[in-house]
Motif scaffolding. Structure first.
Motif, short mmCIF file in Angstrom:
data_model
loop_
_atom_site.label_atom_id
_atom_site.label_comp_id
_atom_site.label_asym_id
_atom_site.label_seq_id
_atom_site.Cartn_x
_atom_site.Cartn_y
_atom_site.Cartn_z
N LEU A 199 0.86 -1.19 0.00
CA LEU A 199 0.00 0.00 0.00
C LEU A 199 0.89 1.24 0.00
CD1 LEU A 199 -2.69 -1.16 2.60
CD2 LEU A 199 -2.50 -1.68 0.14
N ALA A 200 1.05 1.84 -1.18
CA ALA A 200 2.00 2.95 -1.35
C ALA A 200 1.32 4.19 -1.90
CB ALA A 200 3.14 2.52 -2.27
N GLY A 201 0.03 4.35 -1.60
CA GLY A 201 -0.70 5.49 -2.13
C GLY A 201 -0.94 6.60 -1.14
N ALA B 108 -0.22 -11.27 0.94
CA ALA B 108 0.04 -10.51 2.16
C ALA B 108 0.00 -9.03 1.84
CB ALA B 108 1.40 -10.89 2.76
N ILE B 109 -0.25 -8.23 2.87
CA ILE B 109 -0.34 -6.78 2.71
C ILE B 109 0.66 -6.12 3.65
CG2 ILE B 109 -1.84 -4.76 2.97
CD1 ILE B 109 -4.23 -6.70 2.62
N ILE B 110 1.36 -5.10 3.14
CA ILE B 110 2.20 -4.27 4.01
C ILE B 110 2.00 -2.80 3.66
CG2 ILE B 110 3.97 -6.04 4.30
CD1 ILE B 110 5.74 -4.33 2.37
N ALA C 207 9.26 -11.93 9.74
CA ALA C 207 7.82 -11.75 9.59
C ALA C 207 7.36 -12.18 8.20
CB ALA C 207 7.44 -10.30 9.86
N TYR C 208 8.15 -11.85 7.18
CA TYR C 208 7.79 -12.27 5.82
C TYR C 208 7.85 -13.79 5.69
CZ TYR C 208 8.27 -7.37 4.50
OH TYR C 208 8.12 -6.01 4.42
N LYS C 209 8.86 -14.40 6.29
CA LYS C 209 9.00 -15.85 6.23
C LYS C 209 7.80 -16.54 6.88
CE LYS C 209 11.19 -19.74 5.50
NZ LYS C 209 11.37 -20.27 4.12
N THR C 210 7.40 -16.04 8.05
CA THR C 210 6.24 -16.60 8.74
C THR C 210 4.99 -16.50 7.89
OG1 THR C 210 7.16 -16.09 10.92
CG2 THR C 210 4.77 -16.33 10.78
N MET C 211 4.77 -15.32 7.31
CA MET C 211 3.56 -15.11 6.52
C MET C 211 3.58 -15.92 5.23
SD MET C 211 0.62 -13.81 6.38
CE MET C 211 0.54 -12.47 7.59
N ALA C 212 4.71 -15.97 4.55
CA ALA C 212 4.79 -16.72 3.30
C ALA C 212 4.53 -18.21 3.54
CB ALA C 212 6.15 -16.52 2.65
N THR C 213 5.02 -18.73 4.65
CA THR C 213 4.81 -20.14 4.98
C THR C 213 3.32 -20.43 5.18
OG1 THR C 213 7.00 -20.31 5.99
CG2 THR C 213 5.36 -21.97 6.62
N HIS C 214 2.64 -19.53 5.90
CA HIS C 214 1.20 -19.70 6.11
C HIS C 214 0.44 -19.65 4.79
CE1 HIS C 214 -2.65 -19.26 8.33
NE2 HIS C 214 -3.00 -18.59 7.24
N LEU C 215 0.73 -18.65 3.97
CA LEU C 215 -0.03 -18.46 2.74
C LEU C 215 0.23 -19.56 1.72
CD1 LEU C 215 0.41 -14.60 2.29
CD2 LEU C 215 -1.62 -15.82 3.09
N ALA C 216 1.45 -20.08 1.69
CA ALA C 216 1.78 -21.13 0.72
C ALA C 216 0.96 -22.40 0.95
CB ALA C 216 3.27 -21.43 0.78
N SER D 205 -1.48 -4.56 15.41
CA SER D 205 -1.40 -4.76 13.97
C SER D 205 -0.56 -3.67 13.34
CB SER D 205 -2.80 -4.73 13.36
OG SER D 205 -2.75 -4.49 11.97
N MET D 206 0.33 -4.07 12.43
CA MET D 206 1.07 -3.12 11.59
C MET D 206 0.62 -3.26 10.14
SD MET D 206 3.18 -1.46 13.57
CE MET D 206 4.18 -0.78 12.26
N ASN D 207 -0.58 -3.78 9.95
CA ASN D 207 -1.16 -4.03 8.62
C ASN D 207 -0.44 -5.14 7.86
OD1 ASN D 207 -3.28 -2.29 8.85
ND2 ASN D 207 -2.57 -0.81 7.33
N LEU D 208 0.30 -6.00 8.56
CA LEU D 208 0.88 -7.17 7.91
C LEU D 208 -0.11 -8.33 8.04
CD1 LEU D 208 2.87 -8.82 6.41
CD2 LEU D 208 4.38 -8.85 8.40
N PHE D 209 -1.03 -8.36 7.10
CA PHE D 209 -2.06 -9.39 7.05
C PHE D 209 -1.81 -10.32 5.88
CE2 PHE D 209 -4.26 -5.90 9.21
CZ PHE D 209 -4.84 -6.57 10.29
N GLY D 210 -2.34 -11.54 5.98
CA GLY D 210 -2.30 -12.47 4.87
C GLY D 210 -3.68 -13.04 4.63
N PHE D 211 -4.14 -13.02 3.38
CA PHE D 211 -5.50 -13.43 3.06
C PHE D 211 -5.52 -14.36 1.85
CE2 PHE D 211 -5.99 -9.07 4.79
CZ PHE D 211 -6.78 -9.35 5.89
N SER D 212 -6.53 -15.21 1.81
CA SER D 212 -6.88 -15.88 0.56
C SER D 212 -7.76 -14.92 -0.24
CB SER D 212 -7.64 -17.17 0.85
OG SER D 212 -8.99 -16.87 1.22
#
Length: 305
Positions: A8-10, A118-120, A130-139, A215-222
């Motif tokens: 989110l860079a807007g 994931a969202i940042i 944190a990225y490793k944790t989230m990527a593992t969940h989403l994969a 929350s720092m907006n680091l969420f992971g969703f389907s």
């Protein structure tokens, strides 16, 4: 398939006083996002999608995107006031100066995301674990799974010496998010000679311990999350189309998925320490943090080829 990272860079950068998303902080003019993307693609993410404003496109490409796109699969989409709203709603928004918040930004990227994501935020440093944790969940997720995730941070690890911060305070039970409330003005204060953490709410001032999960907006969703977010945004815009400042926020939308039974969110907690680009004074702090990480060989001096 590897998950996508949605950035989110807007943002308008009103407190920072400029386009902080593409301000240089590295030794060779790298942005904070360069380091975020480097961490993400080296820890399980396969694609990057940016949400930006049209008016920063030229600078965004020159200072960041073209470099990143040579090294990974990357694309961008635009968020604007008239995105995803009706002509009648746009007429009501005649005095509006900025888009409709982070849920709105996520929905602007819907057509560019084909797998769990994931969202940042563009101006926050999250740490590679944190990225490793989230990527593992989403994969491990099915494309339309209801089993979403977030990486929560400890509040005291996310405070700024430069001014107030906005954080979603999480209610977590047995590792699962129960609810979340956005606190938009959390800052240090002094009472009886002791440093305290205070949150200024419409209902008054609340004392926080610093140990809260935030929350720092680091969420992971389907992809299933988009259904709930679309309904959430539609309800928001019906009520707030004439508002100059109201925002449809991601922490509140994520909390809604849980409270309305539309999905669940597993909360992973990290002890990574945040830093970011909220205020002008923060740039020097971030530059020092990055320089130290390069000195310690956490990052190479040259990130990209």
């Amino acid at each position: 398939m590897k998950p996508t990272l949605l950035i989110l860079a807007g943002g308008m950068g009103s407190r920072y006083g400029g386009v902080k998303q593409i301000d240089s902080v590295g030794i060779h003019n790298e942005t904070l996002l360069d380091y975020a993307i480097y961490d993400a693609v080296n820890n399980g993410f396969g694609k990057v999608v940016f949400v930006i404003r049209k008016d920063i496109e030229a600078d965004f490409r020159e200072r960041l995107f073209d470099r990143v796109a040579r090294n990974c699969d990357a694309e961008y989409v635009f968020q604007s006031i008239d995105s995803l709203i009706t002509p009648d709603q746009l007429k009501q928004a005649v005095n509006r100066k900025k888009p409709w918040g982070t849920i709105h930004a996520v929905l602007c990227a819907k057509n560019n995301i084909k797998e769990p994501f994931a969202i940042i935020n563009a101006d926050d440093y999250y740490g590679r674990s944190a990225y490793k944790t989230m990527a593992t969940h989403l994969a491990a997720l099915d494309t339309y799974s209801p089993n979403h995730a977030m990486v929560g941070y400890i509040l005291e690890n996310t405070m700024s010496e430069s001014g107030s911060v906005s954080r979603g305070i999480c209610n977590v039970e047995n590792g699962m998010l129960v609810s979340m409330k956005e606190h938009t003005k959390i800052s240090y204060g002094t009472e009886n000679g002791q440093r305290v953490i205070l949150s200024q709410l419409d209902t008054g001032t609340v004392h926080l311990t610093g140990k809260e999960t935030v929350s720092m907006n680091l969420f992971g969703f389907s992809l299933k999350a988009f259904e709930g977010f679309e309904t959430f945004f539609e309800d928001f815009i019906k009520k707030q189309a004439a508002s100059e400042k109201a925002e449809c926020l991601l922490p509140e939308g994520a909390s809604m998925l849980v409270t309305k039974g539309l999905g669940n969110i597993k909360c992973y907690t990290t002890d990574e320490r945040w830093f970011g680009m909220t205020y002008p004074e923060d740039r020097l702090i971030v530059k020092k943090e990055i320089a130290q990480k390069i000195k310690e060989n956490y990052y190479p001096e040259y990130l990209w080829k």
